[in-house]
Design a protein around this motif. Structure first.
Motif, PDB file in Angstrom:
ATOM      1  N   GLN A 161       0.834  -1.202   0.000  1.00 43.03           N
ATOM      2  CA  GLN A 161       0.000   0.000   0.000  1.00 43.03           C
ATOM      3  C   GLN A 161       0.870   1.254   0.000  1.00 43.03           C
ATOM      4  N   ILE A 162       2.002   1.194   0.678  1.00 40.54           N
ATOM      5  CA  ILE A 162       2.939   2.323   0.681  1.00 40.54           C
ATOM      6  C   ILE A 162       3.526   2.510  -0.712  1.00 40.54           C
ATOM      7  N   VAL A 163       3.918   1.404  -1.342  1.00 44.60           N
ATOM      8  CA  VAL A 163       4.445   1.455  -2.709  1.00 44.60           C
ATOM      9  C   VAL A 163       3.424   2.139  -3.619  1.00 44.60           C
ATOM     10  N   GLU A 164       2.173   1.701  -3.525  1.00 45.70           N
ATOM     11  CA  GLU A 164       1.116   2.275  -4.351  1.00 45.70           C
ATOM     12  C   GLU A 164       0.921   3.762  -4.051  1.00 45.70           C
ATOM     13  N   GLU A 165       0.969   4.132  -2.777  1.00 42.93           N
ATOM     14  CA  GLU A 165       0.775   5.532  -2.398  1.00 42.93           C
ATOM     15  C   GLU A 165       1.906   6.414  -2.927  1.00 42.93           C
ATOM     16  N   VAL A 166       3.144   5.956  -2.836  1.00 41.38           N
ATOM     17  CA  VAL A 166       4.269   6.741  -3.365  1.00 41.38           C
ATOM     18  C   VAL A 166       4.100   6.924  -4.874  1.00 41.38           C
ATOM     19  N   LYS A 167       3.699   5.867  -5.553  1.00 44.61           N
ATOM     20  CA  LYS A 167       3.482   5.965  -7.001  1.00 44.61           C
ATOM     21  C   LYS A 167       2.345   6.927  -7.316  1.00 44.61           C
ATOM     22  N   LYS A 168       1.270   6.864  -6.540  1.00 39.90           N
ATOM     23  CA  LYS A 168       0.147   7.792  -6.757  1.00 39.90           C
ATOM     24  C   LYS A 168       0.594   9.228  -6.562  1.00 39.90           C
ATOM     25  N   ARG A 169       1.401   9.473  -5.550  1.00 33.67           N
ATOM     26  CA  ARG A 169       1.875  10.835  -5.296  1.00 33.67           C
ATOM     27  C   ARG A 169       2.720  11.344  -6.459  1.00 33.67           C
ATOM     28  N   ALA A 170       3.514  10.477  -7.049  1.00 32.74           N
ATOM     29  CA  ALA A 170       4.324  10.871  -8.210  1.00 32.74           C
ATOM     30  C   ALA A 170       3.431  11.127  -9.418  1.00 32.74           C
ATOM     31  N   VAL A 171       2.442  10.269  -9.612  1.00 33.76           N
ATOM     32  CA  VAL A 171       1.519  10.418 -10.732  1.00 33.76           C
ATOM     33  C   VAL A 171       0.742  11.726 -10.608  1.00 33.76           C
ATOM     34  N   GLN A 195      13.711  14.091  -4.275  1.00 39.03           N
ATOM     35  CA  GLN A 195      14.219  13.259  -3.190  1.00 39.03           C
ATOM     36  C   GLN A 195      13.075  12.932  -2.230  1.00 39.03           C
ATOM     37  N   LEU A 196      12.936  11.663  -1.905  1.00 38.65           N
ATOM     38  CA  LEU A 196      11.936  11.226  -0.935  1.00 38.65           C
ATOM     39  C   LEU A 196      12.456  11.459   0.477  1.00 38.65           C
ATOM     40  N   PRO A 197      11.534  11.559   1.440  1.00 36.80           N
ATOM     41  CA  PRO A 197      11.988  11.623   2.833  1.00 36.80           C
ATOM     42  C   PRO A 197      12.768  10.349   3.173  1.00 36.80           C
ATOM     43  N   SER A 198      13.599  10.419   4.191  1.00 37.14           N
ATOM     44  CA  SER A 198      14.329   9.227   4.612  1.00 37.14           C
ATOM     45  C   SER A 198      13.330   8.158   5.044  1.00 37.14           C
ATOM     46  N   VAL A 199      13.797   6.918   5.095  1.00 38.97           N
ATOM     47  CA  VAL A 199      12.943   5.805   5.518  1.00 38.97           C
ATOM     48  C   VAL A 199      12.341   6.120   6.886  1.00 38.97           C
ATOM     49  N   ARG A 200      13.168   6.582   7.808  1.00 43.18           N
ATOM     50  CA  ARG A 200      12.670   6.884   9.166  1.00 43.18           C
ATOM     51  C   ARG A 200      11.633   8.000   9.163  1.00 43.18           C
ATOM     52  N   ASP A 201      11.905   9.066   8.417  1.00 42.93           N
ATOM     53  CA  ASP A 201      10.960  10.184   8.369  1.00 42.93           C
ATOM     54  C   ASP A 201       9.636   9.766   7.726  1.00 42.93           C
ATOM     55  N   MET A 202       9.717   9.028   6.634  1.00 44.42           N
ATOM     56  CA  MET A 202       8.494   8.590   5.955  1.00 44.42           C
ATOM     57  C   MET A 202       7.727   7.606   6.837  1.00 44.42           C
ATOM     58  N   ALA A 203       8.455   6.729   7.543  1.00 44.24           N
ATOM     59  CA  ALA A 203       7.806   5.777   8.451  1.00 44.24           C
ATOM     60  C   ALA A 203       7.059   6.529   9.550  1.00 44.24           C
ATOM     61  N   ARG A 204       7.697   7.545  10.079  1.00 45.68           N
ATOM     62  CA  ARG A 204       7.040   8.345  11.119  1.00 45.68           C
ATOM     63  C   ARG A 204       5.810   9.052  10.564  1.00 45.68           C
ATOM     64  N   GLY A 216       1.804  14.377  -9.197  1.00 44.23           N
ATOM     65  CA  GLY A 216       2.720  15.509  -9.217  1.00 44.23           C
ATOM     66  C   GLY A 216       3.164  15.985  -7.848  1.00 44.23           C
ATOM     67  N   GLN A 217       2.768  15.286  -6.789  1.00 41.60           N
ATOM     68  CA  GLN A 217       3.238  15.656  -5.456  1.00 41.60           C
ATOM     69  C   GLN A 217       4.737  15.383  -5.330  1.00 41.60           C
ATOM     70  N   TYR A 218       5.206  14.372  -6.024  1.00 40.58           N
ATOM     71  CA  TYR A 218       6.633  14.081  -6.130  1.00 40.58           C
ATOM     72  C   TYR A 218       6.990  14.219  -7.606  1.00 40.58           C
ATOM     73  N   THR A 278      12.104   8.365  -9.954  1.00 46.34           N
ATOM     74  CA  THR A 278      12.682   8.258 -11.287  1.00 46.34           C
ATOM     75  C   THR A 278      12.550   9.581 -12.041  1.00 46.34           C
ATOM     76  N   GLU A 279      13.505   9.855 -12.894  1.00 50.92           N
ATOM     77  CA  GLU A 279      13.449  11.061 -13.723  1.00 50.92           C
ATOM     78  C   GLU A 279      12.797  10.768 -15.068  1.00 50.92           C
ATOM     79  N   GLU A 280      12.439   9.512 -15.295  1.00 48.48           N
ATOM     80  CA  GLU A 280      11.830   9.110 -16.559  1.00 48.48           C
ATOM     81  C   GLU A 280      10.319   9.379 -16.526  1.00 48.48           C
ATOM     82  N   GLN A 281       9.915  10.463 -17.189  1.00 54.44           N
ATOM     83  CA  GLN A 281       8.502  10.850 -17.207  1.00 54.44           C
ATOM     84  C   GLN A 281       7.633   9.745 -17.801  1.00 54.44           C
ATOM     85  N   ASN A 282       8.149   9.035 -18.815  1.00 54.54           N
ATOM     86  CA  ASN A 282       7.351   7.965 -19.414  1.00 54.54           C
ATOM     87  C   ASN A 282       7.134   6.811 -18.435  1.00 54.54           C
TER      88      ASN A 282
END
Length: 124
Positions: free
Chosen positions: A14-24, A33-42, A26-28, A75-79
């Motif tokens: 679900q986290i994987v899906e959420e990160v991908k949704k945020r990129a799709v 750069q993503l937050p560190s593992v610890r920061d994102m976990a928190r 435009g939030q990312y 990723t920097e690959e828009q496609n």
């Protein structure tokens, strides 16, 4: 940035899906750069090991890249991001179709529902 998890699906997926949704969405942006593992976990109220597993899965998928000493980056690959948009839409469509089948709606009811959905999406 708390997130509500579905108890019937693995949290790391679900986290994987959420990160991908945020990129799709435009939030990312590509290359962000993503937050560190610890920061994102928190932020998501999960165990850091769970978040680490999600980041490893994202990296395995080629959706993020981890640079030693620098962090993890979208990723920097828009496609690649656009392909993910289509993949997520396919998943959502599949879930929707399964839910509608369970309701055993008539064709007219499905058509009305689709019109209502189109109207709701157009107004947002």
């Amino acid at each position: 940035m708390s997130f509500e998890f579905d108890p019937n699906r693995p949290i790391y997926l679900q986290i994987v899906e959420e990160v991908k949704k945020r990129a799709v969405r435009g939030q990312y942006s590509p290359g962000t750069q993503l937050p560190s593992v610890r920061d994102m976990a928190r932020d998501m109220s999960v165990n850091p090991n769970t978040m680490s597993r999600a980041y490893m899965e994202l990296e395995r998928d080629g959706f993020i890249a981890t640079r030693r000493g620098q962090g993890s980056f979208i990723t920097e690959e828009q496609n690649r991001i656009e392909a993910e948009r289509h993949g997520l839409a396919d998943i959502a469509r599949g879930r929707f179709v399964d839910a509608i089948r369970e309701l055993d709606l008539a064709a007219g009811q499905v058509n009305k529902l689709l019109r209502d959905i189109r109207e709701a999406v157009d107004h947002d």
